[in-house]
Write a protein that holds these residues in place. Structure first.
Motif, PDB file in Angstrom:
ATOM      1  N   VAL A 182       0.984  -1.117   0.080  1.00 39.35           N
ATOM      2  CA  VAL A 182      -0.126  -0.172   0.025  1.00 39.35           C
ATOM      3  C   VAL A 182       0.901   1.234  -0.079  1.00 39.35           C
ATOM      4  CG1 VAL A 182      -1.386   1.103   1.233  1.00 39.35           C
ATOM      5  CG2 VAL A 182      -1.847  -1.232   1.011  1.00 39.35           C
ATOM      6  N   THR A 186       0.947   4.033  -3.090  1.00 39.66           N
ATOM      7  CA  THR A 186       0.597   5.468  -2.722  1.00 39.66           C
ATOM      8  C   THR A 186       1.793   6.151  -3.207  1.00 39.66           C
ATOM      9  OG1 THR A 186      -0.800   4.526  -1.027  1.00 39.66           O
ATOM     10  CG2 THR A 186      -0.298   7.102  -0.955  1.00 39.66           C
ATOM     11  N   PHE A 207      -5.908   5.205   1.761  1.00 42.13           N
ATOM     12  CA  PHE A 207      -6.137   4.240   0.557  1.00 42.13           C
ATOM     13  C   PHE A 207      -5.817   2.762   0.876  1.00 42.13           C
ATOM     14  CE2 PHE A 207      -5.217   8.248  -1.602  1.00 42.13           C
ATOM     15  CZ  PHE A 207      -6.225   8.397  -2.613  1.00 42.13           C
ATOM     16  N   LEU A 231      -8.586   0.187  -0.129  1.00 39.69           N
ATOM     17  CA  LEU A 231      -8.655  -0.856  -0.971  1.00 39.69           C
ATOM     18  C   LEU A 231      -8.831  -2.031  -0.486  1.00 39.69           C
ATOM     19  CD1 LEU A 231      -7.115  -2.031  -3.562  1.00 39.69           C
ATOM     20  CD2 LEU A 231      -5.008  -2.044  -2.220  1.00 39.69           C
ATOM     21  N   LEU A 263     -11.787  -4.708  -1.920  1.00 42.94           N
ATOM     22  CA  LEU A 263     -11.555  -5.969  -2.209  1.00 42.94           C
ATOM     23  C   LEU A 263     -12.452  -7.157  -1.410  1.00 42.94           C
ATOM     24  CD1 LEU A 263      -9.600  -7.935  -3.543  1.00 42.94           C
ATOM     25  CD2 LEU A 263      -8.242  -7.688  -1.600  1.00 42.94           C
ATOM     26  N   ALA A 272     -11.572  -3.229  -7.378  1.00 40.78           N
ATOM     27  CA  ALA A 272     -10.974  -2.530  -6.365  1.00 40.78           C
ATOM     28  C   ALA A 272      -9.681  -1.703  -6.640  1.00 40.78           C
ATOM     29  CB  ALA A 272     -10.852  -3.377  -5.004  1.00 40.78           C
ATOM     30  N   TYR A 273      -8.887  -2.450  -7.409  1.00 36.88           N
ATOM     31  CA  TYR A 273      -7.849  -1.671  -7.596  1.00 36.88           C
ATOM     32  C   TYR A 273      -7.852  -0.526  -8.656  1.00 36.88           C
ATOM     33  CZ  TYR A 273      -3.075  -1.265  -9.888  1.00 36.88           C
ATOM     34  OH  TYR A 273      -1.955  -0.737 -10.221  1.00 36.88           O
ATOM     35  N   VAL A 315      -9.144   2.631  -6.530  1.00 32.01           N
ATOM     36  CA  VAL A 315      -8.314   3.246  -5.694  1.00 32.01           C
ATOM     37  C   VAL A 315      -7.313   3.958  -6.611  1.00 32.01           C
ATOM     38  CG1 VAL A 315      -6.570   2.710  -4.002  1.00 32.01           C
ATOM     39  CG2 VAL A 315      -8.720   1.779  -3.813  1.00 32.01           C
TER      40      VAL A 315
END
Length: 247
Positions: free
Chosen positions: A69, A73, A88, A92, A96, A231-232, A235
């Motif tokens: 993560v 980011t 984030f 995520l 997910l 989900a990916y 984000v």
């Protein structure tokens, strides 16, 4: 399965909770979100207990997720990444698990399956649907994201410079820059909602066509892969918007 049964499965049921004489409506999407949040909280507590300088076992897993993560980011926000990484990371993980939770429906339920198998108890088992197929949930997450974009732009540019950015590179861009703050959350909402709803609908049709073998095969894509991918993407796009706002 006729169209009415399919539409019924696609809709969320509502429940009423009586609190001090007030009836509070609770939808299935809220209940599933509570389940996902409770799961993430419990797992977080378990994986972060008794941390050591030399990680082993579950601590390795936790640190791997945190490192992913942070790098994810940092790659989009540069040296401004640190304050945004917890948000984030949480977003995520929530998306997910919320998107892939319908994997638990691999054992189909409902009247048709109960009649097909002769197992009457299957008719009464609840069906777990991803809350992100609810337009309200997808919209709320998109609004949260665009509020973060606004906050980031004002905080790192300053109010004056942020307002000035609406006129760059030319003043004629003003209406388009304003429109972006409405189009972007709408785009995030419809992309997430549409893809998850489509995957859920396809899986329901597969359950009806062949309730035992095919769902397990197709669920790998429509529940796991597609849910993780959406989900990916959600984000990643939010990260791009934030990065654009603070640069």
């Amino acid at each position: 399965m006729n169209s009415e049964e399919l539409m019924h499965k696609m809709q969320f049921r509502g429940y009423d909770i009586n609190v001090f004489g007030f009836h509070i409506p609770i939808s299935d999407s809220i209940i599933v979100m509570w389940i996902v949040m409770a799961f993430l909280i419990i797992v977080s507590i378990i994986f972060t207990r008794k941390l050591r300088m030399v990680p082993t076992g579950k601590q390795n897993v936790a640190e791997t997720i945190v490192e992913f993560v942070n790098n994810f980011t940092k790659g989009s926000l540069g040296h401004h990444w640190r304050p945004f990484a917890p948000y984030f990371g949480t977003l995520l993980l929530f998306l997910l698990f919320a998107n892939i939770i319908s994997i638990f429906n691999i054992i189909p339920t409902g009247k048709g399956i109960a009649e097909f198998t002769g197992l009457s108890f299957l008719e009464h088992l609840p069906e777990i649907a991803p809350p992100t197929k609810d337009l309200n949930v997808a919209g709320a997450l998109a609004v949260m994201s665009i509020v973060l974009v606004l906050f980031a732009g004002i905080k790192y540019k300053g109010p004056k410079a942020w307002l000035k950015s609406f006129l760059e590179p030319l003043p004629i861009m003003l209406p388009f820059k304003i429109m972006e703050y409405f189009v972007r959350p709408l785009s995030l909402t419809l992309r997430l909602f549409g893809n998850i709803l489509a995957a859920f609908t396809i899986m329901e049709l597969i359950y009806f066509a062949e309730p035992f073998l095919l769902p397990g095969v197709f669920s790998i894509y429509f529940d796991l892969f597609d849910g993780g991918l959406q989900a990916y993407i959600f984000v990643f796009l939010t990260l791009l918007y934030v990065g654009e706002a603070i640069e």
